[in-house]
Enzyme design. Sequence first.
Site, short mmCIF file in Angstrom:
data_model
loop_
_atom_site.label_atom_id
_atom_site.label_comp_id
_atom_site.label_asym_id
_atom_site.label_seq_id
_atom_site.Cartn_x
_atom_site.Cartn_y
_atom_site.Cartn_z
N ASP A 1 20.41 -19.17 -75.22
CA ASP A 1 19.40 -18.31 -75.05
C ASP A 1 19.13 -17.53 -76.45
O ASP A 1 19.94 -17.45 -77.21
CB ASP A 1 19.47 -16.98 -74.16
CG ASP A 1 18.17 -16.39 -73.31
OD1 ASP A 1 17.05 -16.65 -73.96
OD2 ASP A 1 18.46 -16.03 -72.19
N HIS B 1 11.35 -17.94 -81.46
CA HIS B 1 12.13 -17.04 -80.25
C HIS B 1 13.12 -17.67 -79.68
O HIS B 1 13.93 -16.95 -79.09
CB HIS B 1 11.07 -16.73 -79.44
CG HIS B 1 9.72 -15.69 -79.98
ND1 HIS B 1 9.92 -14.47 -79.91
CD2 HIS B 1 8.77 -15.99 -80.86
CE1 HIS B 1 8.93 -13.72 -80.58
NE2 HIS B 1 8.33 -14.80 -81.05
C1 GDG Z 1 11.99 -16.13 -75.00
C2 GDG Z 1 13.27 -16.55 -75.31
C3 GDG Z 1 13.83 -14.35 -76.32
C4 GDG Z 1 11.23 -11.40 -66.25
N1 GDG Z 1 11.06 -11.18 -64.87
C5 GDG Z 1 10.14 -10.22 -64.68
C6 GDG Z 1 9.80 -9.62 -66.13
N2 GDG Z 1 10.63 -10.32 -67.03
C7 GDG Z 1 10.73 -10.13 -68.29
C8 GDG Z 1 11.90 -9.45 -68.55
C9 GDG Z 1 12.11 -9.62 -70.31
C10 GDG Z 1 11.13 -11.02 -70.24
O1 GDG Z 1 10.44 -11.14 -69.29
C11 GDG Z 1 12.14 -12.10 -70.39
O2 GDG Z 1 12.65 -12.07 -71.81
P1 GDG Z 1 13.94 -12.91 -72.11
O3 GDG Z 1 14.33 -12.40 -73.42
O4 GDG Z 1 15.02 -12.57 -71.25
O5 GDG Z 1 13.73 -14.56 -72.06
P2 GDG Z 1 12.48 -15.62 -72.30
O6 GDG Z 1 11.28 -15.33 -71.38
O7 GDG Z 1 13.02 -16.89 -72.18
O8 GDG Z 1 12.13 -15.34 -73.85
C12 GDG Z 1 14.26 -15.23 -75.39
C13 GDG Z 1 12.47 -13.93 -76.20
O9 GDG Z 1 11.56 -14.88 -76.11
C14 GDG Z 1 11.91 -12.94 -77.14
O10 GDG Z 1 12.24 -13.36 -78.47
O11 GDG Z 1 14.78 -13.11 -76.14
O12 GDG Z 1 15.75 -15.70 -75.81
O13 GDG Z 1 13.74 -17.42 -74.65
O14 GDG Z 1 11.29 -8.65 -71.04
O15 GDG Z 1 11.94 -7.75 -68.42
N3 GDG Z 1 8.96 -8.70 -66.48
C15 GDG Z 1 8.30 -8.23 -65.30
N4 GDG Z 1 8.54 -8.68 -64.07
C16 GDG Z 1 9.50 -9.70 -63.79
O16 GDG Z 1 9.55 -9.93 -62.74
N5 GDG Z 1 7.18 -7.24 -65.33
#
Ligand code: GDG
Length: 473
Positions: free
Chosen positions: A369, A156
Site C-alpha cells: 500500500d 499515491h
Molecule cells: C490510495 C493509495 C494512499 C473507505 N471505505 C469508506 C471510506 N473509505 C475511505 C477511508 C480512507 C480512504 O477511503 C481509503 O484510503 P487508503 O489510503 O486506505 O487507500 P486507497 O483508496 O487505496 O488510496 C493509498 C491513498 O491513495 C492516499 O495517498 O494512502 O496507499 O492506495 O480515507 O476512510 N470512506 C467512507 N465510507 C467508506 O465506506 N466515507
Amino acid sequence: MARLVIVSNRVAMPRERASRAGGLAVALKESLQQQGGLWFGWSGEVADTPDPAPRRARQGRIDYAVLDLTPEEHKGFYLDFANGILWPLCHYRLGLIEFRRSAWESYLAVNARFAEQLVPQLRPDDIIWIHDYHFIPLAAELRRRGVQNRIGFFMHIPFPAPEVLAALPGHDRLVRDLCAYDLVGFQTRGDVRALTEYILHEAEGTVIGNTSTEDVRVSAFGRDLRVGAFPIGIDTADFAQLAAHEAGSDETQRLSESLVGRSLVIGVDRLDYSKGIPQRFEAFHQLLGSRPEHRGKVTFMQIAPISRGEVAQYRKLRSELDGLTGRINGKFAEFDWMPVRYLNKAFARNSLAGFYRHAKVGLVTPLRDGMNLVAKEYVASQNPADPGVLVLSRFAGAAREMKGALIVNPYDTEHIADALHRALIMPLEERRQRWEAMMAVLRVNTIAHWRETYLAALQAEGHPPQVLDAAGR
Ligand code: GDG
C-alpha cells in the site's frame, strides 16, 4: 502568489455531492481556494462523442475544467492500462497483468489528448501539480507542447523496484516521462530509492545531490529533477474531534449494543486485492481455531465497499471473501454470536469515525500500500483514556511512521493471529504508550503539512526551465 493548477484523474465538479469527498479532495480544494487555481482532469463520465474542449465551471477562486472519455478510452486507458496493468504492477502483482499493446497506446494517447486540452488553459507562471499513476506521461506531453512551467508529480501508490518495473514493456519510456517533472513526490523513502536505482542502473542517470535518502536530486535524459518522500496524512484534529463526537451517536450506540460487551476488531478497505483482505479473514479464522478463549468474545467487522466491480479480478475477490465469511461463521457461530460481519457497502465518514473509536483493534494488513489512510484514521479516532491497538502490515507506507503499531507480515496469517491475540489482551498502559507515540507523529504529519511541504518544495524548484528536444528527450 502563482496560480496553482491541479490535475487528477477524477475531478468532482462543484455541483456534485461533496459528502463522500475524502480528506485528499478536501485538502487539494483548500489549496486551490487559498491560492486561486484550476482543477483539471477526467469528469468520471464516458461519452460516445465527447466535446473536444473541457467542460468548465467556477466556484469561489477555483476554475474547474473536465473532459469525458470515449468508451474506447475508458476501456484502454482507464480499465485496461491504469487499473489492469499499472495498479497490479505497482503493487507487485505481476501474475495479474495481461499486457496489451493497445492499452499502452490508449494510455499514451489519452495523456496526449489531455495535455493538448490543458495547454490553452495555462498561464506562464502557473505551478502545475499532477496526481497519480493515470497521468505519469502528462508532463512530457506538456513539455513537448512548449510548456516550461514548474511541474510536480505525486504518486499515491508504491513505485516498484527496478526489476519489477522492468516487467512492463515501455518501462523505459515511462521513467523518461517521469523525468520531465521538476519534482517527483512519493509516499516513502523506499519509493524514492526504487526510482533512484532505476535511474542509476537502467537509465544511465546520476545522483547529483542528496540531503537524505528521502530527498535526492538526479540527472537523467538531459534534465535534472528532485525526487522526494512526502508521506501523506489526514486532518488529525478534525478526525479526532469527529470520532469523539460520534462516540455518543445513535449509530455507534447501536453498534455497541449489538456487540453485547464483545470486543470489536475492525477492517475498512476498498474491496481491492492489494489490501490483503482474504489473508486477514484467514488470520481471524486461525485466532478462533488456536485460541478458544476468544470464541464468543470477539467480533470482526470488515467494511469493504465494492470498487472497480467491472474488473474480473475484483469479482473473483468478492466471491473468495463471500466463501471465507461463510466458512468462518459456519464453523464458529453460536445462536447468539456471529464472528464475522462482512459489509459490502460504504458508510458516511462520521459513521466510520464512530466505529473506529469503538473498535479495540484496527486491523490493516495490505499486501502492499502506498500509505494507507485507514491506519491513520483509526489511530486518530481513539479515546485517549482507553485507546485501541493498531495491527499494521509492514508493507503499508504508514508502517514507516506508525511505530507504535503491532507490525505484521501480511502473508503470514499465523503472525497476524498472534498479533491479534496480543492486541486483544494488551494492558491499558502499553496501549496508551503506543497510541501516544503514533499520535505524536499524526499531529505533525497532517494532510495540510503534506500539501504545504510538497508545494513549498515544488515552488523552490527555481532552476531555469529546460526544454525537451523535438523527440521529447
Ligand atoms: C490510495 C493509495 C494512499 C473507505 N471505505 C469508506 C471510506 N473509505 C475511505 C477511508 C480512507 C480512504 O477511503 C481509503 O484510503 P487508503 O489510503 O486506505 O487507500 P486507497 O483508496 O487505496 O488510496 C493509498 C491513498 O491513495 C492516499 O495517498 O494512502 O496507499 O492506495 O480515507 O476512510 N470512506 C467512507 N465510507 C467508506 O465506506 N466515507
